[in-house]
Design an enzyme around this catalytic site. Structure first.
Site, short mmCIF file in Angstrom:
data_model
loop_
_atom_site.label_atom_id
_atom_site.label_comp_id
_atom_site.label_asym_id
_atom_site.label_seq_id
_atom_site.Cartn_x
_atom_site.Cartn_y
_atom_site.Cartn_z
N CYS A 85 27.71 33.21 53.35
CA CYS A 85 28.45 33.86 54.43
C CYS A 85 27.68 35.09 54.94
O CYS A 85 27.75 36.16 54.34
CB CYS A 85 29.85 34.26 53.94
SG CYS A 85 30.85 35.01 55.23
N CYS A 110 29.85 38.03 55.98
CA CYS A 110 30.42 38.77 54.83
C CYS A 110 29.36 39.64 54.15
O CYS A 110 29.61 40.78 53.78
CB CYS A 110 30.95 37.80 53.78
SG CYS A 110 31.99 36.50 54.43
N ASP A 111 28.17 39.07 53.93
CA ASP A 111 27.21 39.71 53.03
C ASP A 111 25.96 40.25 53.71
O ASP A 111 25.15 40.93 53.06
CB ASP A 111 26.80 38.71 51.93
CG ASP A 111 27.99 38.35 51.04
OD1 ASP A 111 28.91 39.19 50.93
OD2 ASP A 111 28.00 37.25 50.47
C1 LIG Z 1 30.46 34.04 48.66
C2 LIG Z 1 31.52 34.38 49.68
C3 LIG Z 1 31.71 35.69 50.05
C4 LIG Z 1 32.69 36.00 50.99
N1 LIG Z 1 32.85 37.30 51.33
C5 LIG Z 1 33.79 37.62 52.25
C6 LIG Z 1 34.00 38.98 52.63
O1 LIG Z 1 33.30 39.88 52.14
N2 LIG Z 1 34.95 39.24 53.55
C7 LIG Z 1 35.71 38.25 54.13
O2 LIG Z 1 36.58 38.55 54.94
N3 LIG Z 1 35.54 36.96 53.79
C8 LIG Z 1 34.61 36.62 52.87
N4 LIG Z 1 34.40 35.31 52.54
C9 LIG Z 1 35.21 34.27 53.21
C10 LIG Z 1 36.61 34.24 52.58
O3 LIG Z 1 36.47 34.13 51.18
C11 LIG Z 1 37.43 33.09 53.13
O4 LIG Z 1 37.48 33.14 54.53
C12 LIG Z 1 38.86 33.15 52.60
O5 LIG Z 1 38.86 33.18 51.17
C13 LIG Z 1 39.68 31.96 53.06
O6 LIG Z 1 40.94 32.09 52.51
P1 LIG Z 1 41.91 30.84 52.31
O7 LIG Z 1 43.13 31.40 51.68
O8 LIG Z 1 42.04 30.08 53.56
O9 LIG Z 1 41.16 29.85 51.32
P2 LIG Z 1 40.37 30.01 49.96
O10 LIG Z 1 40.05 31.40 49.61
O11 LIG Z 1 39.27 29.02 50.07
O12 LIG Z 1 41.43 29.50 48.88
C14 LIG Z 1 41.81 28.17 48.83
C15 LIG Z 1 42.79 27.99 47.70
O13 LIG Z 1 43.35 26.68 47.76
C16 LIG Z 1 43.37 26.14 46.46
N5 LIG Z 1 43.44 24.69 46.61
C17 LIG Z 1 42.57 23.84 47.21
N6 LIG Z 1 43.01 22.56 47.12
C18 LIG Z 1 44.18 22.63 46.44
C19 LIG Z 1 45.12 21.65 46.02
N7 LIG Z 1 44.95 20.36 46.29
N8 LIG Z 1 46.22 22.05 45.32
C20 LIG Z 1 46.41 23.38 45.06
N9 LIG Z 1 45.57 24.34 45.45
C21 LIG Z 1 44.46 23.96 46.13
C22 LIG Z 1 42.14 26.70 45.79
O14 LIG Z 1 42.27 26.63 44.38
C23 LIG Z 1 42.17 28.13 46.31
O15 LIG Z 1 43.03 28.91 45.52
C24 LIG Z 1 33.46 34.96 51.58
C25 LIG Z 1 33.28 33.63 51.19
C26 LIG Z 1 32.32 33.33 50.25
C27 LIG Z 1 32.14 31.88 49.81
#
Ligand SMILES: Cc1cc2nc3c(=O)[nH]c(=O)nc-3n(C[C@H](O)[C@H](O)[C@H](O)COP(=O)(O)OP(=O)(O)OC[C@H]3O[C@@H](n4cnc5c(N)ncnc54)[C@H](O)[C@@H]3O)c2cc1C
Length: 321
Positions: A141, A144-145
């Site tokens: 990302c 992000c980084d």
């Molecule tokens: C290395 C890295 C660094 C990042 N740094 C930043 C940052 O500094 N700032 C920023 O704003 N964003 C950052 N991001 C992006 C950010 O992490 C994502 O945009 C954000 O986490 C998305 O949130 P979400 O809740 O949609 O999904 P996610 O965080 O992807 O969470 C998905 C959840 O769904 C669950 N899940 C999936 N399938 C199932 C299922 N079938 N049953 C039950 N649970 C399930 C998973 O276990 C998880 O808990 C970063 C991403 C990465 C990879």
């Protein structure tokens, strides 16, 4: 005698910023949400060290701590957080219909509304040195980084629009960006290619792949290989950004929910409504554009408000949108 199936008002699938924000709002609206965490409790941010851009943390915060705090905030209002994976769903077509979900292939649960917050997973090259240095200079990302590599030399792998977009973003912050493209052309649109070609501090190396990420604790360089000639050379970089795509975690909804060609759930207009009444989608599972924690949290809030309004209008069906 068959076991009674548990029925709840709101099932939240996923425990990232979208899921926990939906839970905070749903719990405060007395929807008694149950969150199933999935295989990555806390979501993608648990894989990163420093989160510097989430509002409210002037000194920044590490990802795992931030997600524990979000969980605690959701639990403070009565959210029931459970470890478990939703392995199948049967979504009703009826307004006011009951949706069914299977947990870990062996438990059934019924819900009046479902909020999907299953996120997306970044694709990696999957070479051992890259995996070892994730969070130590390897990132998926740039937005992000990238800031952590201000004034430094970095490399980015990828050839599509996102890679080109992220390379331009990095070029504004870093001294030099080396773009590694596996083929002898880029997949990005002509406009995006034009943009990267015109930035003086981006060097594009075609037919080039990462052979090994160098460094013990942090990235110190790359050994790259020309896949046509086999020639290898080392370049010095402190960061490696992987921009070869994301996969939304939406397989269990295939065939039931409208999705785009890459599996992102399609929502209606400015809402989180899906094509099934009472089923709402939030976070990265429905957003291939922004993919940030704060935008995921924003749509989690929207999904809980949409669910609350949906439940309120079931008694007066003419108002259901
Ligand atoms: C290395 C890295 C660094 C990042 N740094 C930043 C940052 O500094 N700032 C920023 O704003 N964003 C950052 N991001 C992006 C950010 O992490 C994502 O945009 C954000 O986490 C998305 O949130 P979400 O809740 O949609 O999904 P996610 O965080 O992807 O969470 C998905 C959840 O769904 C669950 N899940 C999936 N399938 C199932 C299922 N079938 N049953 C039950 N649970 C399930 C998973 O276990 C998880 O808990 C970063 C991403 C990465 C990879």
């Amino acid at each position: 005698m068959s076991e009674k199936i548990e029925r709840i008002k709101t099932l939240i699938i996923g425990s990232g910023p979208a899921g926990y924000t939906a839970a905070i709002y749903a719990a405060r609206a007395d929807l008694k949400p149950v969150v199933y965490t999935g295989m990555e409790p806390g979501g993608q941010l648990t894989t990163t060290t420093e989160v510097d851009n989430f509002p409210g943390y002037p000194e920044g915060i590490d990802g795992p701590t931030m997600m524990v705090q979000l969980q605690q905030q959701a639990e403070r209002f009565g959210t029931d957080v459970r470890i478990g994976m939703v392995t199948a769903v049967e979504l009703s077509d009826e307004v006011g219909g009951i949706h069914k979900a299977t947990i870990d292939d062996n438990k059934s649960i019924e819900a009046e509304t479902i909020i999907i917050s299953t996120g997306a997973s970044a694709k990696y090259l999957n070479i051992p040195s890259e995996q070892r240095l994730r969070g130590g200079g390897v990132s998926a990302c740039a937005v992000c980084d990238g800031f952590f590599y201000k004034g430094q030399d970095v490399a980015i792998v990828g050839a599509g629009d996102t890679a080109a977009e992220e390379a331009s973003y990095l070029a504004n912050i870093c001294s030099k960006v080396t773009m590694l493209v596996r083929k002898d052309y880029m997949r990005a649109s002509k406009a995006m290619q034009h943009r990267v070609n015109n930035l003086k501090n981006i060097e594009i190396l075609y037919n080039t792949e990462v052979d090994e990420v160098l460094g013990d604790q942090v990235v110190e360089g790359l050994r790259i290989v020309n896949n046509q000639t086999g020639d290898k050379k080392e370049i010095t970089v402190t960061g490696l950004f992987i921009a070869i795509g994301h996969k939304p975690n939406t397989d269990i909804f295939k065939g039931q929910l409208d999705m785009d060609e890459t599996g992102y759930i399609v929502t209606k207009g400015k809402s989180t409504k899906t094509n099934k009444p009472g089923v709402f989608a939030s976070g990265d599972a429905q957003d291939k554009e922004y993919r940030q924690a704060v935008t995921a949290a924003g749509t989690g809030c929207m999904a809980a408000l949409d669910a609350e309004r949906y439940l309120a209008t079931i008694e007066t069906p003419e108002e259901v949108g």
